[in-house]
Design a protein around this motif. Sequence first.
Motif, PDB file in Angstrom:
ATOM      1  N   LEU A 129       2.997  -1.811  -2.486  1.00  0.00           N
ATOM      2  CA  LEU A 129       1.649  -2.175  -2.930  1.00  0.00           C
ATOM      3  C   LEU A 129       1.209  -3.505  -2.320  1.00  0.00           C
ATOM      4  O   LEU A 129       0.040  -3.671  -1.933  1.00  0.00           O
ATOM      5  CB  LEU A 129       1.615  -2.259  -4.454  1.00  0.00           C
ATOM      6  N   ARG A 130       2.125  -4.446  -2.234  1.00  0.00           N
ATOM      7  CA  ARG A 130       1.769  -5.750  -1.661  1.00  0.00           C
ATOM      8  C   ARG A 130       1.413  -5.647  -0.183  1.00  0.00           C
ATOM      9  O   ARG A 130       0.609  -6.437   0.325  1.00  0.00           O
ATOM     10  CB  ARG A 130       2.923  -6.722  -1.856  1.00  0.00           C
ATOM     11  N   HIS A 131       1.992  -4.669   0.484  1.00  0.00           N
ATOM     12  CA  HIS A 131       1.688  -4.479   1.904  1.00  0.00           C
ATOM     13  C   HIS A 131       0.586  -3.452   2.117  1.00  0.00           C
ATOM     14  O   HIS A 131       0.308  -3.067   3.259  1.00  0.00           O
ATOM     15  CB  HIS A 131       2.945  -4.048   2.661  1.00  0.00           C
ATOM     16  N   GLY A 132      -0.053  -3.017   1.061  1.00  0.00           N
ATOM     17  CA  GLY A 132      -1.165  -2.092   1.179  1.00  0.00           C
ATOM     18  C   GLY A 132      -0.779  -0.699   1.612  1.00  0.00           C
ATOM     19  O   GLY A 132      -1.624   0.044   2.134  1.00  0.00           O
ATOM     20  N   LEU A 133       0.465  -0.296   1.387  1.00  0.00           N
ATOM     21  CA  LEU A 133       0.929   1.023   1.807  1.00  0.00           C
ATOM     22  C   LEU A 133       0.812   2.069   0.702  1.00  0.00           C
ATOM     23  O   LEU A 133       1.100   3.243   0.949  1.00  0.00           O
ATOM     24  CB  LEU A 133       2.377   0.940   2.291  1.00  0.00           C
ATOM     25  N   LEU A 134       0.419   1.657  -0.500  1.00  0.00           N
ATOM     26  CA  LEU A 134       0.219   2.580  -1.610  1.00  0.00           C
ATOM     27  C   LEU A 134      -1.117   2.300  -2.267  1.00  0.00           C
ATOM     28  O   LEU A 134      -1.633   1.174  -2.227  1.00  0.00           O
ATOM     29  CB  LEU A 134       1.342   2.442  -2.660  1.00  0.00           C
ATOM     30  N   SER A 135      -1.634   3.324  -2.915  1.00  0.00           N
ATOM     31  CA  SER A 135      -2.887   3.157  -3.636  1.00  0.00           C
ATOM     32  C   SER A 135      -2.658   2.370  -4.919  1.00  0.00           C
ATOM     33  O   SER A 135      -1.637   2.578  -5.604  1.00  0.00           O
ATOM     34  CB  SER A 135      -3.471   4.532  -3.969  1.00  0.00           C
ATOM     35  N   PRO A 136      -3.550   1.468  -5.291  1.00  0.00           N
ATOM     36  CA  PRO A 136      -3.400   0.717  -6.549  1.00  0.00           C
ATOM     37  C   PRO A 136      -3.354   1.610  -7.784  1.00  0.00           C
ATOM     38  O   PRO A 136      -2.878   1.170  -8.842  1.00  0.00           O
ATOM     39  CB  PRO A 136      -4.640  -0.197  -6.570  1.00  0.00           C
ATOM     40  N   ALA A 137      -3.799   2.855  -7.672  1.00  0.00           N
ATOM     41  CA  ALA A 137      -3.774   3.762  -8.822  1.00  0.00           C
ATOM     42  C   ALA A 137      -2.350   4.081  -9.265  1.00  0.00           C
ATOM     43  O   ALA A 137      -2.128   4.534 -10.394  1.00  0.00           O
ATOM     44  CB  ALA A 137      -4.520   5.047  -8.476  1.00  0.00           C
ATOM     45  N   VAL A 138      -1.384   3.831  -8.388  1.00  0.00           N
ATOM     46  CA  VAL A 138       0.018   4.098  -8.737  1.00  0.00           C
ATOM     47  C   VAL A 138       0.446   3.241  -9.925  1.00  0.00           C
ATOM     48  O   VAL A 138       1.310   3.639 -10.711  1.00  0.00           O
ATOM     49  CB  VAL A 138       0.914   3.843  -7.510  1.00  0.00           C
ATOM     50  N   ALA A 139      -0.149   2.074 -10.081  1.00  0.00           N
ATOM     51  CA  ALA A 139       0.234   1.168 -11.165  1.00  0.00           C
ATOM     52  C   ALA A 139      -0.058   1.759 -12.531  1.00  0.00           C
ATOM     53  O   ALA A 139       0.520   1.308 -13.538  1.00  0.00           O
ATOM     54  CB  ALA A 139      -0.480  -0.167 -11.007  1.00  0.00           C
ATOM     55  N   HIS A 140      -0.934   2.780 -12.618  1.00  0.00           N
ATOM     56  CA  HIS A 140      -1.284   3.392 -13.900  1.00  0.00           C
ATOM     57  C   HIS A 140      -0.942   4.878 -13.929  1.00  0.00           C
ATOM     58  O   HIS A 140      -1.372   5.580 -14.848  1.00  0.00           O
ATOM     59  CB  HIS A 140      -2.780   3.204 -14.178  1.00  0.00           C
ATOM     60  N   ALA A 141      -0.174   5.361 -12.978  1.00  0.00           N
ATOM     61  CA  ALA A 141       0.104   6.796 -12.889  1.00  0.00           C
ATOM     62  C   ALA A 141       1.150   7.212 -13.916  1.00  0.00           C
ATOM     63  O   ALA A 141       1.924   6.392 -14.423  1.00  0.00           O
ATOM     64  CB  ALA A 141       0.576   7.148 -11.484  1.00  0.00           C
TER      65      ALA A 141
END
Length: 276
Positions: A129-141
């Motif tokens: 996430l810090r490197h922008g390789l995942l969508s921020p929506a993962v934090a609430h999945a």
Amino acid sequence: MEIERDVLGRAPAQVWGYLRTAPGTLIYLFTLQVTQLTLDTVDDHLGQRLLISESTNLFNMARVPVQVLIGSAFWIDSSTLVSCGALAALLAVLVPLERWLGTGRWLVALATGHIGATLLTLVVTTCLLRHGLLSPAVAHAADVGVSYALLAGFGLLLHRLPRRRYRLVVAVLATVVLAVVLVKDQEIADLGHLLGFLIGFGLFPLVPRGDRAAAVAAPAPAATPAAVPLPRTAGVPSPAGAPSPAAVRRSAARQLAGPALTVANGQIHLTASEKS
């Protein structure tokens, strides 16, 4: 026919006798059945809210880490058919594992595999996430399931194979399969599956001490020691007061020799004979 009815009549008792030696697994499966029934009876919106509230996502881990680390292992976010398959796999893996380790070590193994794989996965997720390789929506999945604990149990159960090379071959094959799935699908959960299996296989210290010893070749039978000839006693003086070897032999001969019958002058005489 009577024999068949007797066998069929005893089969349920034998199965129950086998299962009841794994009480932890039975309780776990019963709890999963209850949560699955809950999801099947509520509407989809409420069911999704339940799953998200017990998920080990970044948002929940920052708020209620202990609750979700424990609770996420008691929900299955899949269809009914997949859930039944997961329950059957748990039954096939966890029952022999608990019978082998005992309930205490069994619980430690599953908790270590589930929690360890979850935490390591979250570390990787945070880095991505810090490197922008995942969508921020993962934090609430939604992130729940039994797969981490199941694969950890399977990895540890491999140590029941009789030979070390068999264990290593199966472990390498399973690792390759899980790694290929991870590379192909590129899902965070697949990383957790791989980590859960490796953690379980690495829990060798939980193996009972009797099974932990390395297999060694059976020692060759000891050879029967050859008879050592006694030294000849001819010409060797006996200790003072002790009978000579010749006297010992004559005494033994007299004891072994039995009475003899002799005929002299038409009369029968019973005399003691002596072997020289």
